[in-house]
Design a protein around this motif. Structure first.
Motif, short mmCIF file in Angstrom:
data_model
loop_
_atom_site.label_atom_id
_atom_site.label_comp_id
_atom_site.label_asym_id
_atom_site.label_seq_id
_atom_site.Cartn_x
_atom_site.Cartn_y
_atom_site.Cartn_z
N THR A 43 0.84 -1.19 0.00
CA THR A 43 0.00 0.00 0.00
C THR A 43 0.88 1.24 0.00
O THR A 43 1.84 1.32 0.77
N LEU A 69 -1.72 -1.04 -3.99
CA LEU A 69 -2.88 -0.21 -3.69
C LEU A 69 -2.43 1.21 -3.38
O LEU A 69 -1.59 1.43 -2.51
N VAL A 117 -9.06 2.46 1.25
CA VAL A 117 -8.03 1.49 0.90
C VAL A 117 -7.44 0.83 2.15
O VAL A 117 -7.00 -0.33 2.12
N ASN A 118 -7.47 1.52 3.27
CA ASN A 118 -6.83 1.04 4.48
C ASN A 118 -7.59 -0.09 5.17
O ASN A 118 -7.16 -0.56 6.23
N PRO A 146 -1.73 -4.18 4.56
CA PRO A 146 -0.60 -4.38 3.64
C PRO A 146 0.51 -5.23 4.25
O PRO A 146 0.71 -5.22 5.47
N ILE A 175 -1.39 3.81 7.53
CA ILE A 175 -1.39 2.55 6.77
C ILE A 175 -0.38 1.55 7.32
O ILE A 175 -0.32 0.40 6.88
#
Length: 442
Positions: A49, A144, A155-156, A160, A190
């Protein structure tokens, strides 16, 4: 209400179904992700990510090119798009087909409505639809790109294996504020415990490292744990040095210039190394030679198109132009959204631009050309023309330019997209990207 049949109809519905376009927070999107089964099994064998203010797109593009050069199957999710929504999801380097995106939206909608309806933004629904499509393939690597911020970005919801923080600067002030330390904390959201994080800039606020120490993420910082340097010789080549998760060092030499920021190239290599990939020097050379990224220092004849829309990006762009021979005139075609720091962007680019064409953008966040022209004049800049759209500005410039003039198109994804569409209508393949060697010599 029946589901839309086409991708266009789906996107229209998604734009209207949530009261605001940006609604940061993970509670709603995480619940729908759980309903879809996206939290039960990994969507890919490895996930990287990428967050940051600038440099996310170029880092993602180089991660994809390098991974594919090593024979890995890949999926990339990015935003926003330039010309087609399909650009946001790429599978093995190819944009997703409409049918796949529509099927993803159908799965999101079914999960969103049952057992109790949950409202999702356009971006949240698109993100979950992309994750569903990626999960169907479970590629070797999913890359991502965070949309806005990090900690609360949709997205989180996916953990990752490796996190990358590119740069931290002021942007999206209405949502992230103007405090760089706070922005750094948001971007650092993230990071995950016991997972490596790549810090891709030597000038990040202290809060980024503080979050890493608090979370227990493994820090790998540019300038400390990995680095890059130029090589002597007739060709523009460079060297990378880094360490894997066990501290084992590796050096790669004679890497071609990808035509994109070198810090981001070095970060991409470090992230892949930490993901468990054994880096092959020849594959890395192929990856950097083949990388493509429309809208970033993209040259179409004597027109350069770059989506730079904040002062940090403008200063980098100006530094790149400062390395080139000065043309007879360099004209800036500028269109910006109302919530962006236009004053800072103009100040950064002013030393490299001899006159400006101000253009209006559409939408509730848009800034009109006359307002932009007033701002340019307040900074003692020459305004040559005002136009109602990027395409109209490009059309005016086409009749104004001399053979030795250059054009810089910048200020927004919308500005670049409008000019790319104008080029396409004139029969120019605006999606074609030159090789890295051609970009270096442009």
């Amino acid at each position: 209400m029946s589901d839309p049949a086409s991708l266009t109809d789906w996107l229209t519905r998604l734009e209207r179904q949530h009261p605001v376009s940006i609604d940061l927070g993970l509670e709603r999107v995480a619940e729908v992700a759980r309903r879809m089964g996206l939290m039960d099994t990994p969507i890919a064998k490895r996930v990287i990510t990428v967050a940051g203010t600038n440099g996310k797109g170029s880092t993602v593009a180089m991660l994809e090119a390098l991974a594919r050069a090593h024979g890995l199957s890949t999926a990339t999710y990015t935003s926003p798009h330039l010309l087609r929504y399909n650009e946001r999801l790429r599978l093995d380097g190819v944009e997703a087909e409409d049918d796949l995106l529509v099927t993803g939206f159908e799965h999101v909608e079914a999960a969103r409505l049952a057992p109790e309806p949950i409202s999702l933004t356009y971006f949240e629904a698109g993100t979950l639809g992309a994750f569903w499509a990626i999960a169907q393939r479970c590629p070797d690597l999913a890359i991502l790109e965070v949309g806005l911020g990090g900690r609360l970005d949709a997205v989180n919801v996916i953990d990752p294996d490796v996190a990358v923080i590119t740069t931290i600067a002021q942007d999206h002030a209405a949502f992230l504020g103007n405090d760089l330390e706070q922005i750094g904390r948001e971007k650092a959201g993230i990071m995950r415990r016991m997972r490596p994080v790549v810090l891709g800039s030597e000038h990040l606020p202290a809060s980024v490292r503080q979050v890493a120490w608090t979370v227990g993420a493994g820090l790998h910082a540019l300038g400390d744990d990995f680095r890059h340097g130029d090589e002597a010789g007739p060709e523009t080549t460079w060297t990378w040095q880094g360490r894997d998760g066990h501290g084992t060092p590796t050096t790669l030499a004679q890497l071609p210039d990808p035509g994109l920021p070198r810090d981001n190239a070095a970060s991409a290599l470090q992230a892949l190394f930490l993901s468990g990939l054994t880096l092959d020097a020849e594959a890395c050379r192929r990856g950097f030679a083949d990388v493509q990224l429309p809208g970033r220092m993209q040259w179409l004849g004597n027109w350069c198109l770059d989506v730079a829309h904040n002062p940090h990006a403008a200063l980098y762009l100006a530094s790149r132009f400062a390395q080139r021979s000065r043309p007879a005139r360099r004209i800036g075609l500028l269109g910006m959204l109302g919530d962006k720091d236009a004053t800072g962007v103009v100040a950064g680019l002013a030393p490299q631009v001899d006159g400006w064409v101000a253009v209006s953008l559409e939408g509730e966040r848009a800034r009109n050309a006359s307002e932009l022209a007033d701002l340019l004049k307040s900074q003692a800049q020459t305004v040559l023309h005002c136009a109602e759209s990027p395409a109209a500005g490009a059309e005016w410039l086409a009749g104004y330019l001399g053979e030795q003039d250059e054009v810089l198109v910048c200020g927004s994804f919308f500005t670049v997209a409008g000019v790319l569409e104008w080029f396409s209508l004139r029969g120019v393949d605006a999606t074609r990207q030159p090789s890295s060697a051609a970009r270096r010599n442009a």
